[in-house]
Design an enzyme around this catalytic site. Structure first.
Site, PDB file in Angstrom:
ATOM      1  N   PHE A  27     -16.813  15.868  14.328  1.00 53.28           N
ATOM      2  CA  PHE A  27     -16.827  14.512  14.847  1.00 53.28           C
ATOM      3  C   PHE A  27     -18.116  13.755  14.565  1.00 53.28           C
ATOM      4  CE2 PHE A  27     -13.873  17.017  17.366  1.00 53.28           C
ATOM      5  CZ  PHE A  27     -12.712  16.319  17.088  1.00 53.28           C
ATOM      6  N   GLY A  28     -18.907  14.219  13.637  1.00 50.72           N
ATOM      7  CA  GLY A  28     -20.116  13.468  13.319  1.00 50.72           C
ATOM      8  C   GLY A  28     -21.180  14.342  12.690  1.00 50.72           C
ATOM      9  N   LYS A  49     -26.819  13.925  17.804  1.00 49.76           N
ATOM     10  CA  LYS A  49     -25.468  13.938  17.225  1.00 49.76           C
ATOM     11  C   LYS A  49     -25.010  12.496  17.104  1.00 49.76           C
ATOM     12  CE  LYS A  49     -21.467  16.815  17.932  1.00 49.76           C
ATOM     13  NZ  LYS A  49     -20.923  17.834  18.796  1.00 49.76           N
ATOM     14  N   GLU A  97     -31.354  18.877  23.307  1.00 48.36           N
ATOM     15  CA  GLU A  97     -32.404  19.857  22.997  1.00 48.36           C
ATOM     16  C   GLU A  97     -32.174  20.400  21.574  1.00 48.36           C
ATOM     17  OE1 GLU A  97     -31.887  23.234  25.525  1.00 48.36           O
ATOM     18  OE2 GLU A  97     -33.624  24.312  24.707  1.00 48.36           O
ATOM     19  N   ALA A  99     -32.429  23.361  18.842  1.00 45.38           N
ATOM     20  CA  ALA A  99     -32.594  24.818  18.667  1.00 45.38           C
ATOM     21  C   ALA A  99     -33.062  25.039  17.239  1.00 45.38           C
ATOM     22  CB  ALA A  99     -31.265  25.518  18.919  1.00 45.38           C
ATOM     23  N   ASP A 142     -14.426  27.123  23.233  1.00 49.19           N
ATOM     24  CA  ASP A 142     -14.677  27.156  21.791  1.00 49.19           C
ATOM     25  C   ASP A 142     -15.889  28.039  21.489  1.00 49.19           C
ATOM     26  OD1 ASP A 142     -14.061  26.535  19.169  1.00 49.19           O
ATOM     27  OD2 ASP A 142     -15.210  24.671  19.155  1.00 49.19           O
ATOM     28  N   ASN A 147     -21.293  28.202  17.385  1.00 50.56           N
ATOM     29  CA  ASN A 147     -21.660  27.331  18.505  1.00 50.56           C
ATOM     30  C   ASN A 147     -22.703  27.964  19.421  1.00 50.56           C
ATOM     31  OD1 ASN A 147     -19.988  25.312  17.656  1.00 50.56           O
ATOM     32  ND2 ASN A 147     -18.269  25.886  18.967  1.00 50.56           N
TER      33      ASN A 147
HETATM   34  N1  LIG Z   1     -28.896  21.110  19.409  1.00 47.15           N
HETATM   35  C1  LIG Z   1     -28.901  21.506  18.144  1.00 47.15           C
HETATM   36  N2  LIG Z   1     -29.994  22.057  17.595  1.00 47.15           N
HETATM   37  C2  LIG Z   1     -29.993  22.463  16.302  1.00 47.15           C
HETATM   38  N3  LIG Z   1     -28.928  22.367  15.470  1.00 47.15           N
HETATM   39  C3  LIG Z   1     -27.801  21.817  15.982  1.00 47.15           C
HETATM   40  C4  LIG Z   1     -27.717  21.368  17.326  1.00 47.15           C
HETATM   41  N4  LIG Z   1     -26.470  20.898  17.549  1.00 47.15           N
HETATM   42  C5  LIG Z   1     -25.804  21.059  16.395  1.00 47.15           C
HETATM   43  N5  LIG Z   1     -26.588  21.602  15.448  1.00 47.15           N
HETATM   44  C6  LIG Z   1     -26.191  21.940  14.077  1.00 47.15           C
HETATM   45  O1  LIG Z   1     -25.562  20.815  13.512  1.00 47.15           O
HETATM   46  C7  LIG Z   1     -24.376  21.181  12.834  1.00 47.15           C
HETATM   47  C8  LIG Z   1     -23.205  20.352  13.306  1.00 47.15           C
HETATM   48  O2  LIG Z   1     -22.995  20.575  14.696  1.00 47.15           O
HETATM   49  P1  LIG Z   1     -21.744  20.032  15.487  1.00 47.15           P
HETATM   50  O3  LIG Z   1     -21.850  20.479  16.901  1.00 47.15           O
HETATM   51  O4  LIG Z   1     -21.516  18.598  15.239  1.00 47.15           O
HETATM   52  O5  LIG Z   1     -20.577  20.666  14.753  1.00 47.15           O
HETATM   53  P2  LIG Z   1     -20.036  22.142  14.621  1.00 47.15           P
HETATM   54  O6  LIG Z   1     -20.258  22.905  15.884  1.00 47.15           O
HETATM   55  O7  LIG Z   1     -20.581  22.743  13.371  1.00 47.15           O
HETATM   56  O8  LIG Z   1     -18.546  21.845  14.360  1.00 47.15           O
HETATM   57  P3  LIG Z   1     -17.424  21.366  15.331  1.00 47.15           P
HETATM   58  O9  LIG Z   1     -17.938  20.228  16.162  1.00 47.15           O
HETATM   59  O10 LIG Z   1     -16.447  20.970  14.333  1.00 47.15           O
HETATM   60  O11 LIG Z   1     -17.070  22.599  16.137  1.00 47.15           O
HETATM   61  C9  LIG Z   1     -24.195  22.670  13.057  1.00 47.15           C
HETATM   62  O12 LIG Z   1     -24.597  23.329  11.871  1.00 47.15           O
HETATM   63  C10 LIG Z   1     -25.129  23.032  14.161  1.00 47.15           C
HETATM   64  O13 LIG Z   1     -25.707  24.298  13.964  1.00 47.15           O
END
Ligand SMILES: Nc1ncnc2c1ncn2[C@@H]1O[C@H](COP(=O)(O)OP(=O)(O)OP(=O)(O)O)[C@@H](O)[C@H]1O
Length: 408
Positions: A27-28, A49, A97, A99, A142, A147
């Site tokens: 979603f982004g 995000k 936050e 990571a 999920d 995740n």
């Molecule tokens: N808080 C964060 N800190 C570091 N990296 C992040 C964080 N949140 C997301 N990411 C990274 O950004 C990418 C996209 O994350 P996002 O949550 O949008 O999608 P996803 O979990 O990969 O997929 P989906 O939403 O389709 O399950 C991932 O590779 C994730 O590891």
């Protein structure tokens, strides 16, 4: 970067400096920013995000994600900070936050399977984070290594020249991505969501007249994560299947039969297998509960007794006095309301990553509304073809032995 998302959507925001893109989800896009805490010096890195406000964004999912995530304040859950709209109103952004060590799947790929005590360290963190979410009334639905994000512990940062900084004990695990979560009264969801590899049998069998307990389904997924950490392969899978669809079907059938074994070539302690058997019990009514997991001898190794009551105390405190949220719920709701009003489109969504498309693992993430719609039309939602949304399998998609992540 997701289609249409500008390189630096927060460029007009004082105090925010763009660092790099972190990745793209369904979603982004997620971007890394450095945010000034005061102009004199201190700053923090945050993950932002960014979701386009056009037809690609599903506001029910966004709203659910924000409301579930916002209230969770725990060392093993990525902290939600704030929600806003970019000045041109074309994008929603969610500040979280950051990571800094990627996700558990990448880490497993880099390092190979974990030794038992390393797997236990991450599993303990996962269980504490998940138990807290459950106690706060949020089921995740999920859970998967993609995740579960990793962050260096503050001590590790101070010892930059010392030892193995990538060692598991220098990393904290944090649950991220509450896009499929449900809260409170909905904690007995009646739908199937999540990624097939990590789905419990009752989730695969669910339907409008067949509800399942999301807590027990999350516990199953956590058990699959433990298995994957120990053996670097999934317990239910058919790597020899001729194509991805056949592989998914075979995986689902194996899950429904509830048959799994541990690879004899990788010995683990009998207590560890006993815990796995308790968690990966196909019948959710006999599957281990959180208290049973926490009381298990394999789980509790190395834990101070206070750790086991930490969540109960934390939840009691947070209920009595809400933690300091950066943004009030009224402010969050007003951003969501504004985002839902008709506005300038953010551009074409050529990512093809709408509901029902392929996930990281090459399996379909099934979203409840869509499944219920399928059932209303007399179809078996279990049989939904993930390619029927026009995306087709990702080009060159090939599962690696056990830990797949498809190229987006
Ligand atoms: N808080 C964060 N800190 C570091 N990296 C992040 C964080 N949140 C997301 N990411 C990274 O950004 C990418 C996209 O994350 P996002 O949550 O949008 O999608 P996803 O979990 O990969 O997929 P989906 O939403 O389709 O399950 C991932 O590779 C994730 O590891």
């Amino acid at each position: 970067m997701a289609a249409g998302v500008p390189v630096n959507p927060l460029e007009k925001f004082p105090g925010y400096t763009f660092q790099k893109a972190l990745g793209t989800g369904a979603f982004g896009s997620v971007l890394l920013y450095r945010r000034e805490i005061s102009s004199a010096g201190p700053h923090e890195d945050v993950a932002v995000k960014v979701i386009a406000r056009d037809e690609c964004a599903d506001f029910n999912l966004v709203s659910r994600e924000v409301h579930s995530h916002r209230q969770l304040v725990h060392p093993h859950v990525i902290r939600f900070k704030r929600l806003g709209l970019t000045p041109d109103k074309r994008f929603l952004y969610m500040i979280m936050e950051y990571a800094d060590r990627g996700d558990l799947l990448e880490y497993l790929r880099r390092r190979g399977r974990f030794r038992e005590h390393e797997a236990r360290w991450f599993f303990q963190q996962l269980v504490f984070g998940l138990d807290y979410c459950h106690q706060r009334g949020v089921v995740n639905r999920d859970l998967k290594p993609e995740n579960l994000l990793l962050k260096r512990t503050p001590d590790a940062r101070q010892e930059l020249t010392q030892g193995d900084l990538e060692h598991p004990f220098n990393l904290h695990l944090k649950i991220a991505d509450f896009g499929l979560s449900k809260e409170g009264v909905h904690s007995m969801p009646k739908s199937r969501v999540g990624t097939v590899t990590y789905m419990a049998p009752e989730v695969l069998r669910a339907g409008p007249s067949r509800r399942y307990d999301g807590h027990k389904a999350d516990i199953w997924s956590a058990g699959i994560v433990l298995y994957v950490m120990l053996f670097a392969r999934a317990p239910f899978d058919d790597p020899l299947a001729t194509n991805d669809k056949a592989r998914r079907e075979a995986t689902m059938q194996q899950i429904l039969r509830g048959e799994w074994t541990a690879p004899p070539s990788i010995p683990v302690a009998p207590e560890c297998l006993d815990l796995l058997r308790g968690i990966l019990a196909a019948d959710p009514t006999v599957r281990f509960s959180m208290p049973q997991i926490m009381a298990h001898p394999w789980f509790s190794v190395g834990l101070p007794p206070a750790a086991l009551t930490m969540n109960t105390v934390l939840v009691r405190q947070q209920t009595a006095q809400p933690p300091p949220y950066e943004q009030s719920v009224e402010e969050v709701n007003s951003v969501l309301a504004e985002a839902q009003r008709k506005g300038p489109p953010a551009g074409a969504c050529d990512g093809g990553v709408g509901i029902g498309d392929m996930t990281d693992s090459g399996f379909m993430t099934m979203i409840e509304e869509e499944l219920e719609e399928e059932e209303r039309h007399g179809n078996n939602p279990y049989m939904v073809d993930p390619y029927s949304h026009g995306a087709g399998p990702p080009p060159g998609f090939q599962m690696q032995a056990a830990l797949p992540r498809a190229e987006r």
